[in-house]
Design a protein around this motif. Structure first.
Motif, mmCIF file in Angstrom:
data_model
loop_
_atom_site.group_PDB
_atom_site.id
_atom_site.type_symbol
_atom_site.label_atom_id
_atom_site.label_comp_id
_atom_site.label_asym_id
_atom_site.label_seq_id
_atom_site.Cartn_x
_atom_site.Cartn_y
_atom_site.Cartn_z
ATOM 1 N N GLU A 63 57.588 49.563 37.922
ATOM 2 C CA GLU A 63 56.331 49.841 38.619
ATOM 3 C C GLU A 63 56.604 50.543 39.945
ATOM 4 O OE1 GLU A 63 53.043 46.570 37.525
ATOM 5 O OE2 GLU A 63 54.731 45.755 38.657
ATOM 6 N N ARG A 66 57.599 54.198 39.311
ATOM 7 C CA ARG A 66 56.464 55.057 38.961
ATOM 8 C C ARG A 66 55.658 55.442 40.205
ATOM 9 N NH1 ARG A 66 51.235 55.610 37.467
ATOM 10 N NH2 ARG A 66 50.875 56.943 35.634
ATOM 11 N N ARG A 67 55.453 54.477 41.103
ATOM 12 C CA ARG A 67 54.718 54.787 42.342
ATOM 13 C C ARG A 67 55.461 55.824 43.170
ATOM 14 N NH1 ARG A 67 54.063 49.084 42.463
ATOM 15 N NH2 ARG A 67 55.707 48.915 44.054
ATOM 16 N N GLN A 70 55.316 59.289 41.491
ATOM 17 C CA GLN A 70 53.987 59.879 41.610
ATOM 18 C C GLN A 70 53.748 60.420 43.011
ATOM 19 O OE1 GLN A 70 51.228 60.037 38.895
ATOM 20 N NE2 GLN A 70 51.361 61.699 40.371
ATOM 21 N N SER A 77 51.164 64.630 36.504
ATOM 22 C CA SER A 77 50.846 63.272 36.066
ATOM 23 C C SER A 77 52.056 62.604 35.437
ATOM 24 C CB SER A 77 49.694 63.287 35.059
ATOM 25 O OG SER A 77 50.050 64.035 33.916
ATOM 26 N N PRO A 79 53.714 59.527 32.916
ATOM 27 C CA PRO A 79 53.350 58.693 31.777
ATOM 28 C C PRO A 79 53.041 57.280 32.255
ATOM 29 C CG PRO A 79 55.730 59.088 31.837
ATOM 30 C CD PRO A 79 55.111 59.990 32.855
ATOM 31 N N GLU A 80 52.292 56.561 31.447
ATOM 32 C CA GLU A 80 51.913 55.201 31.810
ATOM 33 C C GLU A 80 53.011 54.215 31.419
ATOM 34 O OE1 GLU A 80 49.256 54.282 33.482
ATOM 35 O OE2 GLU A 80 48.477 56.330 33.608
ATOM 36 N N LEU A 81 53.055 53.111 32.141
ATOM 37 C CA LEU A 81 53.905 51.998 31.766
ATOM 38 C C LEU A 81 53.170 51.120 30.761
ATOM 39 C CD1 LEU A 81 55.255 50.988 35.286
ATOM 40 C CD2 LEU A 81 56.628 51.883 33.403
ATOM 41 N N GLY A 83 51.254 47.990 29.359
ATOM 42 C CA GLY A 83 50.320 47.140 30.078
ATOM 43 C C GLY A 83 50.971 45.893 30.624
ATOM 44 N N LYS A 84 50.522 45.491 31.795
ATOM 45 C CA LYS A 84 51.101 44.330 32.464
ATOM 46 C C LYS A 84 50.277 43.083 32.192
ATOM 47 C CE LYS A 84 52.532 42.568 36.978
ATOM 48 N NZ LYS A 84 52.719 42.887 38.410
ATOM 49 N N ARG A 99 57.031 45.452 25.353
ATOM 50 C CA ARG A 99 57.297 45.966 26.696
ATOM 51 C C ARG A 99 58.565 46.813 26.699
ATOM 52 N NH1 ARG A 99 56.795 42.285 32.003
ATOM 53 N NH2 ARG A 99 54.622 42.858 31.626
ATOM 54 N N PHE A 106 58.459 55.370 28.413
ATOM 55 C CA PHE A 106 58.178 55.850 29.770
ATOM 56 C C PHE A 106 59.354 56.656 30.305
ATOM 57 C CE2 PHE A 106 58.947 54.988 34.313
ATOM 58 C CZ PHE A 106 57.836 55.621 34.872
#
Length: 211
Positions: A63, A66-67, A70, A77, A79-81, A83-84, A99, A106
């Motif tokens: 997480e 990714r921050r 970005q 953009s 890619p998404e991780l 879901g948490k 996960r 990712f």
């Protein structure tokens, strides 16, 4: 044929192989138990100083990555991780496997987006065990060691690993060092004497079931 064209034919195709595997429960008998994952990287890309590496990271470190990516990528953009879940049970093997797959997807997408390959924080995340605060400090030049020195130090501080076990049966080449949950401290200890030593933003205490 033009010699220049012959030279181009001899150039190997660049590749980056990444695997997220071997989820392990850390501090299993503690209220603060969590799962971390092995990240195995093998490449011939010129973007990487060390061509094979192996580290362990937990979900919240992804997480953080990714921050940071970005923030530096602007309008590109990410890619998404996966879901948490607020309280991921460390014995929920199906959830952990989902996960693991999501984290691997990712990283695969990130590593095949050229702009991210120039981000030194990504390289430090993948090829050292430095915590987030030290990665940020090193990327800004606020540590006694450079990004390259940190990566080379991490590659030298571990043991050789038989390549077959690390590539899930694929012949990907030799690994530089063995994965471990703890960072190599040869360079890391020097951070304590640096005025710019950064507190790790991921070291805050959380409730049981943290990621």
């Amino acid at each position: 044929m033009d010699p220049k064209h012959l030279h181009l034919l001899d150039e190997p195709t660049e590749f980056i192989t990444v695997r997220v595997q071997d989820p392990q429960i850390q501090d299993e008998n503690s209220w603060a138990s969590y799962v971390d994952y092995k990240i195995f990287l093998y490449t011939n890309s010129k973007a990487f100083t060390v061509k094979s590496s192996c580290v362990r990271r937990r979900y919240r470190e992804f997480e953080w990555l990714r921050r940071r990516l970005q923030k530096n990528a602007g309008l590109v953009s990410l890619p998404e991780l996966p879901g948490k879940k607020a309280f991921l049970q460390v014995n929920d093997t199906e959830a952990i496997e989902r996960r693991r797959q999501g984290l691997q997807q990712f990283l695969q997408k990130v590593l095949h987006t050229t702009i991210f390959l120039s981000d030194s924080q990504l390289h430090l995340f993948l090829q050292t065990q430095l915590p987030a605060g030290q990665i940020e400090a090193c990327a800004r030049g606020h540590t006694p060691f450079t990004v390259t020195e940190a990566i080379l130090d991490s590659a030298m501080c571990g043991k050789n690993v038989p390549r077959g076990a690390e590539a899930e049966g694929e012949v990907l080449g030799p690994l530089g060092y063995e994965c471990g949950s703890s960072p190599c401290h040869t360079l890391g200890n020097n951070v304590g004497s640096s005025r710019a030593r950064a507190a790790d933003p991921l070291q805050e205490a959380t409730v049981a079931g943290r990621t």
